[in-house]
Design an enzyme around this catalytic site. Structure first.
Site, PDB file in Angstrom:
ATOM      1  CG  ASP A 431      -2.241   0.654   0.993  1.00  0.00           C
ATOM      2  OD1 ASP A 431      -2.323   1.501   0.085  1.00  0.00           O
ATOM      3  OD2 ASP A 431      -3.206   0.356   1.727  1.00  0.00           O
ATOM      4  CG  ASP A 496      -9.351   2.387  -0.400  1.00  0.00           C
ATOM      5  OD1 ASP A 496      -8.944   1.229  -0.614  1.00  0.00           O
ATOM      6  OD2 ASP A 496      -8.749   3.181   0.337  1.00  0.00           O
TER       7      ASP A 496
END
Ligand code: GLA
Length: 701
Positions: A431, A496
């Site tokens: 990430d 997301d």
């Protein structure tokens, strides 16, 4: 004396003329031109009062100054001197599909090489290397990777913008007379300015993209004769790229392709490097994030893994929250030691449990970041990228580590390596949750370009040490999706936002450059955590189905009925993924009246997923005309399976009921010309249709 060089062939080729002095002239781009043509030798003339010798304006990587008045693609100086570059004496080296053009500028003491490649998938790629041959520093202000040529006249640009949770929103606009420019200064690919676009005009259409995860720019300039030069390259901060004597700058690679199918084929055939040489069937994933966030309870996680295995899930990914004292997002990035409060016996019991169930184990890292509240920052506050004397700007309460310092990269490698070496980890979710702002090194100079390369080097090092591990590229969802990072990773976290309605556009946009099996798409809870919308499990599952399917909810919170239903979708995905992810089989159609259609087709099976986003405006949906390539399989076909068993229709006729039940055999070519008269779906609902060739079905309905 002139030399003609051709790259590629057929419908997508580039012809160049190498002059004695100046940049390679683009004679044609698109349809291949003859390699020798008298037209090439006809001199052009410009207006009265112009330059006495017509200076070609459609050239690769124009430098400014010597009669070229457009946007220079290469620029720099030596403390003000050598501000004009003019290359000449071109040499050509060819090695199979590679062509290297090299030239020198003895006045500014620079040399340049342009590497061009014609790829089997139909792409043409280009990259540049510029070397300082002088004995003083050369400040490179700009050196684009590539230039492609778009036609004169009306040209439409399709670009992609968005934000966190809403990536890949398609924008179309007509080019005007001025420069079209897109610059991204976020130090990552970004959510709002993807380095990829399509152009269309004068009967020609193609896409371009830059394979790079740092600052970048795309500039479309209008030439003197009305054509357009599309330049793609890295964007430097002031003074960022100073070449010492003998040093060179290597640009990222830029690509052009005639269509999405070629881009996808390139990603599949050349860009991705799989642990065992080829892609394994994409495993259904359970990601723990939305079902647990930072609340890691060992017994619950084990029970979730067991429930996931019963659902048919094949990979368990432990997301953020397992390290340091990470109970929320304000702390512990950088402290990559297993949290003993949550995992008193380490991660091994969980990993063993997961692998014992026959599932792969994956784990989340965000290596490039540090929270000021962390042991790492306490020990090494100077490891963060900052500028002395300037305020420290936090984003998600974190700072970016200076990976260009070997001790920082070594530390991060050792931490990631320790987890991987001591556990059966087959997957990393890598990430990166903030933009780079004042990314200065200890010398006070900008570090964007070097940081991006250092991130790649760390990824490469992790991969070399753990070659069987797959990596997912995530950056607050889809903030790092590009061909630079995809050369070293295997999946992207598309967004997301897991709301199926939002995903229709996000996935459609991303699919223009990335094949569906690489785009992570998860079934999450309803109401959705990002938008609050409620959706049926069918809608959530079918919107995710054609991509790399995952589940991102706590399976222990599902009712028995929901588990049974989810199992059907997981089984269906496993049954169909061979086709959905087969090279060249997948397709996407342009949505009409909020109806999105995508799927995959072969000579013996067609999978159609039809989803209605917003409610239709029309009174009836238009008949669904299958793309010509699919209709071309021909013969009689029937619908053999429909999911969900009872799709949510606004109204359905008797004939449509018969069609969907498989009672009507139809000619596939007619399905391309006349179209399938499908009933109108309710807004925010979907259905999956499986079509197979029929054996002597009723052709009259
Ligand atoms: C980012 C990612 C999410 C999740 C969180 C964890 O937002 O995009 O999927 O991993 O970080 O903090």
């Amino acid at each position: 004396m002139s030399d003609i060089v051709s790259i590629g062939s057929g419908d997508f080729a580039l012809s160049l003329r190498l002059p004695e002095l100046g940049m390679p002239e683009i004679l044609s781009f698109g349809q291949a031109a003859a390699t020798v043509d008298p037209l090439f030798n006809v001199d052009r003339s410009s207006r009265v009062n112009g330059m006495d010798i017509a200076v070609p304006s459609a050239v690769l990587l124009p430098t400014g100054g010597m009669g070229f008045f457009g946007w220079p693609a290469i620029a720099g100086h030596r403390r003000g001197r050598d501000f004009v570059a003019q290359f000449g004496g071109w040499r050509v080296e060819r090695d199979n599909d590679h062509t290297m053009l090299s030239a020198a500028d003895p006045v500014a003491r620079l040399s340049l090489s342009i590497t061009l490649k014609a790829h089997a998938s139909g792409l043409i790629s280009m990259a540049t290397t510029l070397t300082n041959d002088g004995d003083e520093d050369y400040q490179l202000d700009r050196c684009m990777a590539a230039t492609f040529l778009a036609p004169a006249g009306a040209v439409e640009v399709m670009s992609f913008t968005g934000m966190w949770g809403r990536e890949f929103q398609t924008r179309r606009e007509l080019l005007g007379n001025g420069i079209w420019s897109q610059e991204s200064r976020r130090g990552r690919t970004s959510h709002d300015r993807f380095p990829m676009l399509f152009v269309e005009g004068a009967g020609q259409r193609f896409g371009v993209t830059l394979g790079f995860s740092g600052n970048h720019q795309i500039v479309i300039d209008r030439t003197d004769d009305g054509q357009r030069l599309i330049h793609l390259g890295e964007l430097f901060e002031p003074g960022e790229m100073i070449l010492a004597p003998g040093a060179r700058y290597e640009s990222p690679v830029a690509y052009a392709a005639p269509d999405s199918a070629s881009f996808q084929a390139f990603v599949r055939d050349e860009l991705l490097t799989w642990p065992n040489g080829s892609m394994s069937p994409r495993p259904v994933t359970l990601n723990t994030w939305e079902g647990n966030y930072f609340d890691h309870q060992m017994e619950s996680l084990k029970a979730q893994a067991t429930a996931a295995a019963e659902l048919g899930i094949e990979r368990f990914v432990l997301d953020d929250g397992w390290f340091g004292r990470r109970d929320d997002d304000t702390t512990s990035l950088g402290d990559w030691d297993i949290d003993p409060r949550k995992y008193p016996d380490g991660l091994k019991p969980l990993v063993d449990h997961v692998t014992g169930l026959g599932m792969q184990f994956g784990i989340w890292f965000e290596p490039e970041m540090v929270n000021p509240v962390s042991e790492l920052y306490k020990a090494h506050p100077d490891w963060a990228l900052t500028i002395e004397g300037r305020p420290i700007l936090q984003s998600r309460t974190q700072l970016v580590l200076d990976l260009t310092r070997p001790e920082v990269s070594d530390y991060l490698f050792s931490k990631v390596d320790a987890v991987l070496a001591n556990h059966a980890v087959s997957y990393i979710k890598w990430d990166m949750n903030r933009d780079l702002t004042h990314a200065g090194g200890r010398d006070g100079k900008a570090k964007f370009a070097a940081q991006t390369r250092a991130v790649y080097a760390l990824m490469d090092r992790v991969r070399a040490a753990h070659p069987s591990v797959e990596i997912e590229s995530c950056a607050s969802g889809g903030g790092r999706i590009d061909y630079g990072v995809l050369a070293r990773t295997h999946r992207v976290w598309t967004s997301d936002c897991t709301d199926a309605l939002e995903r229709l556009e996000i996935q459609r946009g991303a699919s223009r450059f990335v094949p569906p099996e690489i785009l992570g798409s998860h079934i999450s809870a309803s109401p959705n955590h990002q938008t609050g919308r409620r959706h049926t499990l069918a809608f959530r599952a079918l919107v995710a189905m054609a991509y790399h399917l995952g589940v991102e909810l706590n399976p222990l919170e599902l009712t028995g009925d929901e588990r049974d239903e989810l199992k059907v979708y997981v089984e269906t995905y496993k049954r169909l993924r061979g086709l959905l992810h087969a090279p060249g089989a997948n397709f996407q159609m342009e949505p009409i009246d909020g109806r999105y259609v995508w799927g995959a087709a072969s000579a013996d099976k067609i999978v159609l997923i039809v989803a209605q986003g917003p409610q239709m405006v029309g009174e009836q949906p238009a008949p669904l005309k299958l793309p010509a390539a699919i209709a071309g399989f021909g013969g009689q076909w029937t619908i053999t399976n429909v999911l969900p068993v009872t799709p949510e229709f606004i109204r359905i006729s008797e004939g449509q009921t018969r069609l969907l039940s498989g009672a009507v055999a139809f000619n596939l070519e007619s399905a391309g010309v006349v179209g399938l008269p499908l009933p109108m779906l309710r807004p925010e609902s979907a259905m999956l249709l499986e079509l197979i060739p029929s054996k002597g079905g009723n052709t009259h309905g």
